[in-house]
Write a protein that holds these residues in place. Structure first.
Motif, mmCIF file in Angstrom:
data_model
loop_
_atom_site.group_PDB
_atom_site.id
_atom_site.type_symbol
_atom_site.label_atom_id
_atom_site.label_comp_id
_atom_site.label_asym_id
_atom_site.label_seq_id
_atom_site.Cartn_x
_atom_site.Cartn_y
_atom_site.Cartn_z
ATOM 1 N N LEU A 1 0.839 -1.206 0.000
ATOM 2 C CA LEU A 1 0.000 0.000 0.000
ATOM 3 C C LEU A 1 0.873 1.255 0.000
ATOM 4 O O LEU A 1 0.522 2.257 -0.643
ATOM 5 C CB LEU A 1 -0.921 -0.005 1.223
ATOM 6 N N LEU A 2 1.993 1.200 0.691
ATOM 7 C CA LEU A 2 2.920 2.336 0.684
ATOM 8 C C LEU A 2 3.519 2.525 -0.702
ATOM 9 O O LEU A 2 3.601 3.649 -1.216
ATOM 10 C CB LEU A 2 4.020 2.117 1.714
ATOM 11 N N TRP A 3 3.937 1.422 -1.330
ATOM 12 C CA TRP A 3 4.510 1.523 -2.692
ATOM 13 C C TRP A 3 3.472 2.038 -3.674
ATOM 14 O O TRP A 3 3.797 2.799 -4.589
ATOM 15 C CB TRP A 3 5.027 0.159 -3.145
ATOM 16 N N LEU A 4 2.208 1.631 -3.521
ATOM 17 C CA LEU A 4 1.129 2.106 -4.394
ATOM 18 C C LEU A 4 0.983 3.620 -4.283
ATOM 19 O O LEU A 4 0.880 4.319 -5.296
ATOM 20 C CB LEU A 4 -0.175 1.411 -4.035
ATOM 21 N N ALA A 5 0.984 4.132 -3.062
ATOM 22 C CA ALA A 5 0.832 5.574 -2.857
ATOM 23 C C ALA A 5 2.014 6.338 -3.452
ATOM 24 O O ALA A 5 1.826 7.365 -4.125
ATOM 25 C CB ALA A 5 0.707 5.875 -1.366
ATOM 26 N N ILE A 6 3.220 5.839 -3.261
ATOM 27 C CA ILE A 6 4.405 6.537 -3.774
ATOM 28 C C ILE A 6 4.428 6.511 -5.301
ATOM 29 O O ILE A 6 4.758 7.522 -5.948
ATOM 30 C CB ILE A 6 5.684 5.915 -3.193
ATOM 31 N N ALA A 7 4.078 5.376 -5.909
ATOM 32 C CA ALA A 7 4.055 5.291 -7.374
ATOM 33 C C ALA A 7 3.034 6.260 -7.955
ATOM 34 O O ALA A 7 3.303 6.939 -8.961
ATOM 35 C CB ALA A 7 3.743 3.855 -7.809
ATOM 36 N N ALA A 8 1.848 6.355 -7.335
ATOM 37 C CA ALA A 8 0.806 7.257 -7.833
ATOM 38 C C ALA A 8 1.215 8.718 -7.669
ATOM 39 O O ALA A 8 1.054 9.526 -8.595
ATOM 40 C CB ALA A 8 -0.505 6.987 -7.099
ATOM 41 N N VAL A 9 1.755 9.070 -6.508
ATOM 42 C CA VAL A 9 2.189 10.448 -6.276
ATOM 43 C C VAL A 9 3.316 10.834 -7.237
ATOM 44 O O VAL A 9 3.347 11.960 -7.758
ATOM 45 C CB VAL A 9 2.638 10.632 -4.811
ATOM 46 N N SER A 10 4.220 9.919 -7.509
ATOM 47 C CA SER A 10 5.327 10.195 -8.430
ATOM 48 C C SER A 10 4.812 10.495 -9.832
ATOM 49 O O SER A 10 5.305 11.415 -10.508
ATOM 50 C CB SER A 10 6.293 9.008 -8.463
ATOM 51 N N ALA A 11 3.838 9.722 -10.288
ATOM 52 C CA ALA A 11 3.268 9.974 -11.615
ATOM 53 C C ALA A 11 2.567 11.332 -11.662
ATOM 54 O O ALA A 11 2.667 12.065 -12.660
ATOM 55 C CB ALA A 11 2.296 8.859 -11.987
ATOM 56 N N ILE A 12 1.870 11.675 -10.590
ATOM 57 C CA ILE A 12 1.193 12.982 -10.542
ATOM 58 C C ILE A 12 2.213 14.110 -10.583
ATOM 59 O O ILE A 12 2.040 15.100 -11.299
ATOM 60 C CB ILE A 12 0.320 13.082 -9.282
#
Length: 531
Positions: A254-265
């Motif tokens: 879940l942490l990796w999911l949040a970081i990947a999404a924020v990075s793309a944004i």
């Protein structure tokens, strides 16, 4: 009148390839899925059963979930293995890893797996309270089969599941308007460790592939919005599937999911994200990922997934943090491919190849423009360096040393993919020199992949000794299904096919019509001054 006399200039060499000139994203996805699936299949056969870290625990968990046991019986003691009921041949898998941690021993020391032992018996697994979604998918392979065929079936399901999301990464990267460097980043990011883990019963491989697919698919979606292009249903589906499954792979996912999404944004800006959020297809994707994440969070908290972490000798927090920071560079070896139960190092030449590739991509990314991309690189670099140290330090006094390099590999892959996205605007001219660089880069990468694969075969067929013993492989103590010779030739053929297709994609003319473009005409003003 004067505007009509202006020259018609050819399109620049580094212009994005028109949609009608590039392969369709669906075609890239299917071809990549096929190739990566075959590569994962070869790794699943080349690695002896139970030769991947914690594979017995994950196989027991998968067999239990496939039979309706989503969790196991526990007394709540930290690090205690949970008890489940599984067929006898699954319950005894720990007995088949006699070669683990002993690189000089081959799997010939293991007894044969009794496929007739199908009666239900209690078994203990350290993955007992992990999220059941991944295990329910791969555990299907143990239904209707028994013994080695059932275990290989679970491996193959995992390999092809991971391969789909690896193909999704390549699909999303190739759909970007300036796709050359993102595609190169994909090729560099997919190290032998990724394929080694994909061919096993272990959710680590799916976590890596899904994290990369989340990041790259979001980047492709946001770019289409920024360019005023309609949304892509395929990209929405990829984002929804990868995000939903990533949330269920491991407790930290879940942490990796949040970081990947924020990075793309951050790559495309918050305004682009808001505009994209107005698209119905993207809203449905976000809803699916959101609901899936809520369930995953509920499971982690209610099942107490972190209680499964095995406890070791306590270690002071500050000592653990310093040790983790000190090991940051050393983990590069694990990112490339430490095989077996962390007992077989990759050849130094292969490590150097990826040090060169990683270093080149990171150097280009941290000097790229627009500067906004550098903030994304900084976020992901800090994630790779600081987050593992913080997590290890926060748990070291109760759990001891638990961290391995493969736990961070999902973010390492995302970091390299982000480097490709950040550098996509650098000019990529298709010249003879460029073609030569691409050609020899692909040859170097293929040889490095093959070298690591052969090192794995050597380790298991004859063992790694103090002396050079490659020729002894022709008198092996252990043979994988199909013999190591067949697997080696098949792997080399797959690498050659993959390299050829990558070369054609990367060296395709960005503007084929430029040869037919009229020569630029001189402006009238220039004629008036020349006389």
């Amino acid at each position: 009148m004067q505007n009509s006399l202006r020259p018609t200039l050819p399109r620049p060499l580094n212009s994005p390839l028109p949609d009608k000139k590039r392969p369709s994203p669906l075609r890239v996805l299917l071809v990549s899925w096929l190739l990566f699936g075959c590569i994962g299949t070869l790794w699943s056969f080349a690695s002896p059963l139970m030769s991947i870290p914690d594979e017995p625990a994950h196989a027991i968990k998968a067999a239990a979930v496939a039979r309706g046991q989503f969790s196991g019986a526990s007394t709540g003691v930290q690090g205690e293995r949970l008890t489940v009921n599984v067929p006898g041949y699954v319950a005894s898998l720990d007995a088949y890893k006699c070669f683990a941690h002993h690189p000089y021993l081959t799997p010939a020391c293991a007894p044969p797996i009794d496929s007739t032992d199908r009666g239900w018996v209690p078994a203990q697994t350290s993955a007992g309270n992990y999220n059941p979604v991944y295990y329910g998918i791969v555990g299907i392979g143990s239904r209707g089969l028994s013994g080695e065929p059932a275990l290989y079936a679970m491996r193959l399901i995992s390999a092809w599941l991971v391969a789909f999301f690896l193909g999704a990464i390549m699909c999303a990267a190739s759909s970007l308007r300036h796709y050359h460097r993102p595609v190169i980043a994909c090729a560099i990011a997919l190290t032998p460790a990724v394929f080694f883990l994909s061919g096993s019963v272990n959710p680590n491989g799916l976590e890596i592939a899904a994290a990369g697919a989340v990041f790259m698919s979001l980047c492709a979606i946001f770019e289409r919005t920024a360019a005023g292009m309609p949304g892509s249903r395929l990209l929405f589906v990829i984002a929804a599937l990868s995000g939903s499954l990533l949330a269920h792979t491991r407790p930290l996912s879940l942490l990796w999911l949040a970081i990947a999404a924020v990075s793309a944004i951050l790559c495309f800006g918050f305004k682009t994200f808001i505009r994209t959020f107005a698209v119905r297809g993207f809203q449905l994707a976000v809803l699916a990922v959101g609901l899936s994440s809520l369930f995953a969070l509920w499971w982690v908290l209610s099942a107490k997934s972190f209680d499964s972490l095995l406890a070791g000798a306590p270690l002071p927090a500050e000592e653990a943090a310093v040790a983790m920071l000190d090991k940051t560079v050393f983990f590069m070896v694990e990112y490339v491919g430490v095989l077996g139960w962390i007992d077989t190092l990759p050849p130094p030449a292969a490590v150097y190849a990826w040090v060169l590739g990683f270093g080149a991509m990171l150097f280009l990314a941290f000097t790229a423009r627009p500067v906004r991309g550098r903030w994304v690189m900084a976020l992901l670099a800090l994630t790779v360096i600081v987050v593992p140290a913080a997590l290890q330090a926060s748990s070291s006094e109760t759990l001891g040393w638990i961290w391995q390099g493969r736990y961070t590999l999902a973010m390492v892959v995302t970091l390299i993919l982000a480097a490709g996205v950040t550098t996509r605007f650098r000019r990529f001219r298709i010249t003879p020199w460029t073609k030569s660089m691409v050609r020899w880069g692909l040859v170097l990468g293929a040889l490095a992949h093959f070298y690591v694969f052969m090192e794995g075969l050597r380790r298991y067929t004859i063992g790694v000794m103090d002396h050079v013993n490659w020729t002894e492989m022709f008198q092996p103590e252990w043979q994988p299904p199909g013999t190591w010779q067949v697997l080696a030739v098949a792997y080399l053929v797959l690498l050659a096919v993959s390299g050829t297709l990558l070369y054609r994609l990367l060296t395709a003319p960005a503007w084929q019509a430029r040869l037919a473009a009229p020569a630029p005409a001189a402006r009238p003003a220039e004629h008036s001054h020349s006389g």
